[in-house]
Enzyme design. Structure first.
Site, PDB file in Angstrom:
ATOM      1  N   ASN A 108       0.855  -1.184   0.000  1.00  0.00           N
ATOM      2  CA  ASN A 108       0.000   0.000   0.000  1.00  0.00           C
ATOM      3  C   ASN A 108       0.889   1.231   0.000  1.00  0.00           C
ATOM      4  O   ASN A 108       2.022   1.187   0.473  1.00  0.00           O
ATOM      5  CB  ASN A 108      -0.881   0.004   1.255  1.00  0.00           C
ATOM      6  CG  ASN A 108      -1.806   1.219   1.299  1.00  0.00           C
ATOM      7  OD1 ASN A 108      -2.375   1.614   0.275  1.00  0.00           O
ATOM      8  ND2 ASN A 108      -1.950   1.820   2.467  1.00  0.00           N
ATOM      9  N   HIS A 110       0.952   5.155   1.362  1.00  0.00           N
ATOM     10  CA  HIS A 110       0.272   6.022   2.332  1.00  0.00           C
ATOM     11  C   HIS A 110       0.979   7.384   2.340  1.00  0.00           C
ATOM     12  O   HIS A 110       2.211   7.439   2.387  1.00  0.00           O
ATOM     13  CB  HIS A 110       0.334   5.370   3.721  1.00  0.00           C
ATOM     14  CG  HIS A 110      -0.360   6.171   4.763  1.00  0.00           C
ATOM     15  ND1 HIS A 110      -1.734   6.215   4.858  1.00  0.00           N
ATOM     16  CD2 HIS A 110       0.116   6.989   5.729  1.00  0.00           C
ATOM     17  CE1 HIS A 110      -2.063   7.022   5.850  1.00  0.00           C
ATOM     18  NE2 HIS A 110      -0.959   7.502   6.399  1.00  0.00           N
ATOM     19  N   SER A 137       4.967   6.799   2.161  1.00  0.00           N
ATOM     20  CA  SER A 137       5.564   5.506   2.529  1.00  0.00           C
ATOM     21  C   SER A 137       4.884   4.392   1.746  1.00  0.00           C
ATOM     22  O   SER A 137       3.669   4.421   1.545  1.00  0.00           O
ATOM     23  CB  SER A 137       5.339   5.196   4.019  1.00  0.00           C
ATOM     24  OG  SER A 137       5.741   6.280   4.838  1.00  0.00           O
ATOM     25  N   ASP A 146      -2.534   0.795   8.056  1.00  0.00           N
ATOM     26  CA  ASP A 146      -1.305   1.569   7.766  1.00  0.00           C
ATOM     27  C   ASP A 146      -0.156   1.208   8.707  1.00  0.00           C
ATOM     28  O   ASP A 146       0.587   2.079   9.160  1.00  0.00           O
ATOM     29  CB  ASP A 146      -1.574   3.085   7.855  1.00  0.00           C
ATOM     30  CG  ASP A 146      -2.646   3.526   6.880  1.00  0.00           C
ATOM     31  OD1 ASP A 146      -2.748   2.919   5.801  1.00  0.00           O
ATOM     32  OD2 ASP A 146      -3.369   4.490   7.202  1.00  0.00           O
TER      33      ASP A 146
END
Ligand code: GRF
Length: 320
Positions: A108, A110, A137, A146
């Site tokens: 992912n 973020h 990130s 997260d």
């Protein structure tokens, strides 16, 4: 080298998806985009993906149980023989089951320097805190929001007079550089012989009464005493014109070896010299290696040469 197959999940504009997609056009890029999927059939990113000839899928989540929606997304992803999932602005909390199924294979991006500012409004929170930098990130996805291991970050300087929108626009420029690079590095760690050797070493030396011993310049693993031990595995790096990096283990017979090599040439090869005495190569420099499977091979090979006294102990231990 086969490219890793990546599915991207989006909910909106999909500009990070576009960055990942255009980076994948380079011949040297180790991944390809096989699917762009969304929980919003009107997501702008879907139109772009379609226009670029990428398969798309969407399923609105409204009125559905979370688990059911995740399952439908998961099925679509699997249909495309996906190796990795890249979340790029996918605004859904995922069920632990979905996360578990893609453990170690879902990334992912973020918009903050994690562990700072998980969740929403990251840029405003960085500004309010008087930080000198915002940033982005890329991390592995775990059950906690997260929170997974960070694979890469880019810091973006905050300029006097910045507001959330202006900072966000610059962070996005950084995201477009960061995400393709980190994804490429992550999927190609399988081509890194040192990383692979470490994994094999971990599995081989966890078996009872084993030790490492170099053989003809390659790492090898033996069972038994230092003096009279026998090899049960060799680590092989592109030997004799082969492009394979892998581990050589003992099969039961030449017939078995030949059949496996014929039926699954992407996994098995017949190594020069060793092949003649029943050693088979299990290729590790490919996406989606099943390490449990590698472990089974090592154990089987170990069993075939280990002294009876040692395998007996193992049998007893396994009964409990
Ligand atoms: C990005 O800021 C990303 O960091 C966050 O969601 C946003 C997605 O934007 N996870 P886009 O859809 O890629 O334009």
């Amino acid at each position: 080298m086969a490219k890793a197959r990546v599915a991207i999940l989006i909910s909106g504009g999909g500009t990070n998806m576009a960055a990942l997609l255009y980076a994948s056009k380079a011949d040297t890029c180790p991944y390809e985009i096989v699917l762009v999927a969304s929980n919003d059939p009107d997501a702008a990113g879907l139109k772009l993906a379609k226009a670029e000839g990428i398969a798309t899928f969407s399923k609105a989540h409204k009125g559905m149980e979370r688990a059911e929606h995740d399952m439908i997304m998961d099925m679509a992803i699997r249909t495309h023989r996906t190796d990795y999932v890249a979340l790029a602005g996918y605004m859904r909390i995922l069920t632990p089951e979905f996360v578990a199924r893609w453990e170690g294979r879902m990334l992912n991006i973020h918009p903050s320097l994690l562990p700072k500012y998980k969740g929403l409004d990251t840029h405003q929170r960085a500004l309010d805190a008087g930080d000198s930098h915002g940033g982005a990130s890329v991390h592995l996805v775990t059950a906690e929001l997260d929170d997974g291991p960070v694979l890469g970050q880019t810091a973006v300087a905050i300029i006097a007079g910045d507001i959330s929108e202006s900072l966000s626009a610059r962070v996005k420029l950084a995201e477009y550089q960061l995400y393709p690079r980190v994804l490429a590095d992550y999927v190609s760690r399988y081509n890194n012989a040192d990383w692979l050797l470490q994994k094999v070493e971990g599995l081989a030396l966890a078996l009872p009464e084993t030790h490492a011993r170099a053989s003809h310049g390659s790492a090898g693993f033996r069972v038994g005493s230092e003096k009279s031990g026998k090899f049960f595995a060799y680590f092989s790096v592109q030997h004799h014109g082969s492009d394979a990096i892998g581990v050589l283990v003992k099969t039961g017979s030449i017939d078995e070896l030949e059949t496996l090599c014929e039926q699954q040439p992407e996994i098995y090869w017949k190594p020069a010299f060793y092949g003649a005495s029943g050693w088979i190569g299990v290729r590790l420099n490919r996406p989606g290696v099943d390490w449990d499977h590698v472990h089974e091979w090592l154990e089987r090979s170990w069993r075939s040469v280990a002294p009876k006294s040692v395998t007996k102990l193992m049998d007893v231990a396994e009964e409990f």
